[in-house]
Write an enzyme that holds these catalytic residues in place. Structure first.
Site, PDB file in Angstrom:
ATOM      1  N   ASP A 184       0.526  -1.108  -0.001  1.00 50.49           N
ATOM      2  CA  ASP A 184      -0.147   0.240  -0.194  1.00 50.49           C
ATOM      3  C   ASP A 184       0.697   0.925   0.330  1.00 50.49           C
ATOM      4  O   ASP A 184       1.660   1.156   0.925  1.00 50.49           O
ATOM      5  CB  ASP A 184      -1.334  -0.063   1.417  1.00 50.49           C
ATOM      6  CG  ASP A 184      -2.009   1.525   1.483  1.00 50.49           C
ATOM      7  OD1 ASP A 184      -1.667   1.810   0.681  1.00 50.49           O
ATOM      8  OD2 ASP A 184      -2.893   0.680   1.971  1.00 50.49           O
ATOM      9  N   CYS A 222      -8.473   7.070   5.348  1.00 49.43           N
ATOM     10  CA  CYS A 222      -8.580   5.921   5.042  1.00 49.43           C
ATOM     11  C   CYS A 222     -10.204   5.810   4.621  1.00 49.43           C
ATOM     12  O   CYS A 222     -10.802   6.045   5.095  1.00 49.43           O
ATOM     13  CB  CYS A 222      -9.056   5.087   7.143  1.00 49.43           C
ATOM     14  SG  CYS A 222      -9.982   3.405   7.059  1.00 49.43           S
ATOM     15  N   GLY A 223     -10.212   4.660   3.752  1.00 48.18           N
ATOM     16  CA  GLY A 223     -10.994   4.109   3.203  1.00 48.18           C
ATOM     17  C   GLY A 223     -12.372   3.709   3.873  1.00 48.18           C
ATOM     18  O   GLY A 223     -13.909   4.330   3.374  1.00 48.18           O
ATOM     19  N   HIS A 224     -12.618   4.133   4.961  1.00 46.18           N
ATOM     20  CA  HIS A 224     -13.453   3.551   6.007  1.00 46.18           C
ATOM     21  C   HIS A 224     -14.185   4.491   6.434  1.00 46.18           C
ATOM     22  O   HIS A 224     -14.597   4.776   7.847  1.00 46.18           O
ATOM     23  CB  HIS A 224     -13.628   2.194   6.457  1.00 46.18           C
ATOM     24  CG  HIS A 224     -13.101   0.783   5.447  1.00 46.18           C
ATOM     25  ND1 HIS A 224     -12.663   0.484   5.409  1.00 46.18           N
ATOM     26  CD2 HIS A 224     -14.679   0.527   4.931  1.00 46.18           C
ATOM     27  CE1 HIS A 224     -12.637  -0.296   4.508  1.00 46.18           C
ATOM     28  NE2 HIS A 224     -14.198  -0.310   3.662  1.00 46.18           N
TER      29      HIS A 224
END
Length: 531
Positions: A184, A222-224
């Site tokens: 990542d 963060c993706g969430h």
């Protein structure tokens, strides 16, 4: 003749060439050390693992049941133990990778202390972790081969030729613990040049696959989490190109790029895209903006406007100076992001979702595959999802749609333990069990990963030990809950001296000093209690 036998023969020839000054050199000992050090550089690892990924991608294209999997790691030891466990239980590392999570680097590896997943940690911590992971995996190779060498010597000493031949075959056909790492790089940690420089460091450390996302680097979330901000396609494609150039410069021509779109949950953009003509990529990006039609007379000081089809449109701008997209456009933006990325250098996709729902993922991938039939997805089976609640609610909704009686259930409280043994819960658990298989068959998911598994397992196991040890259980909490389980389950780490390389070192001492070697593995070594 095996590589092992070839090395013995080659070193024997060298020994003869150099005469008596090499009298202390044992050709078989050199062959063993060479076998234990198969990979000399990170670039060798990157090329070896890139070849594996490309082979696996082709096999998935032919048969969607042969998907791949990985678990996230935040330390080399964690990655090593995963691969040792895979080899012990499944007998092969085939189709099993490791995932390097930027979230875990931020939370567990930064010198600033625990940080949220917002690219505030040192970017070199990412490449350092890749190097560390492969150092531990190479050590796993060394340890397992060392055990085989010891067993080979014992069989020879006992005169058991059949056993010696069997062990020699295991050495000759040894399967390495080195597997691909999907690494990542967040949003690239800066501009395209910064992305290129970090990508090079990651590849040099051994990364064959780099995952990059379409968020604004200095606003990355963060993706969430909420508050995600995406960049226009041209900006993202420049970073994909930067990663490709890094692979090509270093000679890893088949390196893999995963293009991640966060557009499903990202309602904001920092920039209005440059557009040169109607319908171009910039115009398509801007078409999703939440705008209001205004007249020239309504223009205010500092207003930004877009002219489309003869109309003046004013994008809604927030106090943060960010522009917002129209509600409900997330899936369409994900599809456009995905197609554009694959058409411009990416190899795999990652669509970050807010829940694990095969139908939702499949709908987007169906649209992508209308344009790019072999589009493949890397999917985050995230611990940020409440898997139990999500799947119980999916089953509840399906039962309602089928006209079944759901009066025994409260949809808002389906996480409750009182439902654990119900039919609904059992159906939900079966859907969780088959989620990866179903997602790969229906939604083009080539690779399933769990981003943060060992973050949670470390917390859970530590909690279980601490609550007993510091209460009335004392050492029994450790012995019963940890050591006895290690012994019963054959966990290699119960012999922690061996795992740390003590026996490898003893054998090297014997190579170097012969009978004069001072070895740690004698009768007084307490590890002998675990034979």
């Amino acid at each position: 003749m095996s590589a092992y036998q070839n090395d013995i023969k080659a070193v024997a020839a060298l020994k003869e060439q150099f005469g008596s000054s090499w009298s202390a050199i044992n050709p078989e000992s050199v062959a063993r050390m060479r076998a234990q050090n198969r990979f000399k550089t990170g670039l060798e690892i990157a090329q070896y693992t890139a070849d594996i990924m490309r082979k696996d991608m082709a096999e998935y294209d032919a048969d969607s049941s042969v998907y791949t999997q990985s678990l996230g790691c935040w330390h080399g030891f964690i990655g090593q133990q995963k691969l040792i466990s895979i080899k012990k239980h499944l007998k092969t590392t085939n189709k099993r990778y490791l995932y390097l999570s930027g979230w875990m680097v931020a939370a567990l590896r930064s010198e600033f202390g625990p940080l949220p997943d917002q690219s505030m940690h040192e970017k070199t911590a990412v490449s350092s972790l890749i190097e560390e992971l492969y150092t531990f995996l190479r050590q796993a190779d060394s340890r397992e081969l060392d055990l085989l060498f010891t067993a080979l010597d014992a069989a020879r000493e006992a005169g058991d030729n059949a056993k010696a031949a069997e062990i020699q075959s295991q050495i000759d056909n040894f399967e390495t613990h080195i597997v691909p790492i999907i690494a990542d790089i967040d949003a690239g940690f800066g501009n395209p040049e910064a992305t290129y420089l970090l990508a090079k460091k990651m590849i040099e450390a051994g990364a064959c696959c780099i995952q990059i996302e379409n968020q604004v680097s200095d606003e990355k979330q963060c993706g969430h989490q909420d508050g995600k901000v995406t960049v226009p396609h041209a900006d993202f494609l420049a970073k994909i190109a930067a990663v490709r150039y890094a692979f090509l410069e270093l000679g890893i021509d088949n390196g893999v790029i995963v293009a991640r779109t966060d557009s499903l949950g990202a309602g904001l953009t920092k920039q209005i895209a440059v557009t040169n003509e109607p319908g171009d990529l910039g115009d398509q990006y801007n078409s999703f903006l939440d705008c209001e039609e205004i007249s020239e007379a309504e223009l205010g000081n500092g207003d930004v406007v877009i002219k489309r089809e003869g109309k003046l449109l004013r994008p809604k701008r927030l106090p943060s100076n960010l522009f917002q997209f129209r509600k409900g456009t997330g899936e369409a933006r994900c599809v456009l992001d995905s197609i554009t990325s694959l058409q411009n250098g990416a190899d795999l996709l990652w669509i970050e979702t807010e829940k694990p729902h095969v139908g939702q993922i499949a709908e987007m991938m169906d649209e992508v595959r209308k344009v790019i039939p072999n589009a493949k997805l890397v999917y985050n089976n995230s611990p940020s999802f409440n898997w139990t609640l999500n799947f119980r609610q999916q089953v509840f909704d399906a039962m309602v749609a089928e006209g079944k009686d759901v009066s025994a259930y409260d949809r808002a409280k389906l996480m409750s333990v009182e439902y654990d043994e119900t039919e609904l819960a059992q159906i939900a658990d079966e859907k969780i069990r088959t989620f990866q298989r179903d997602g790969s068959a229906r939604a083009g998911i080539f690779h399933h990963l769990i981003t943060l598994p060992t973050y949670h397992t470390a917390a859970l196991s530590t909690d279980n030990l601490a609550k007993g040890y510091f209460a009335d259980q004392g050492m029994l909490a450790y012995v019963k809950g940890v050591q006895r389980q290690e012994i019963r389950q054959g966990i290699a780490c119960v012999k922690h001296q061996n795992m740390a390389g003590s026996d490898i070192g003893d054998n090297h001492k014997e190579y170097f000093a012969g009978e004069a070697a001072l070895k740690a593995s004698g009768k007084d070594n307490t590890m002998n209690q675990f034979h």
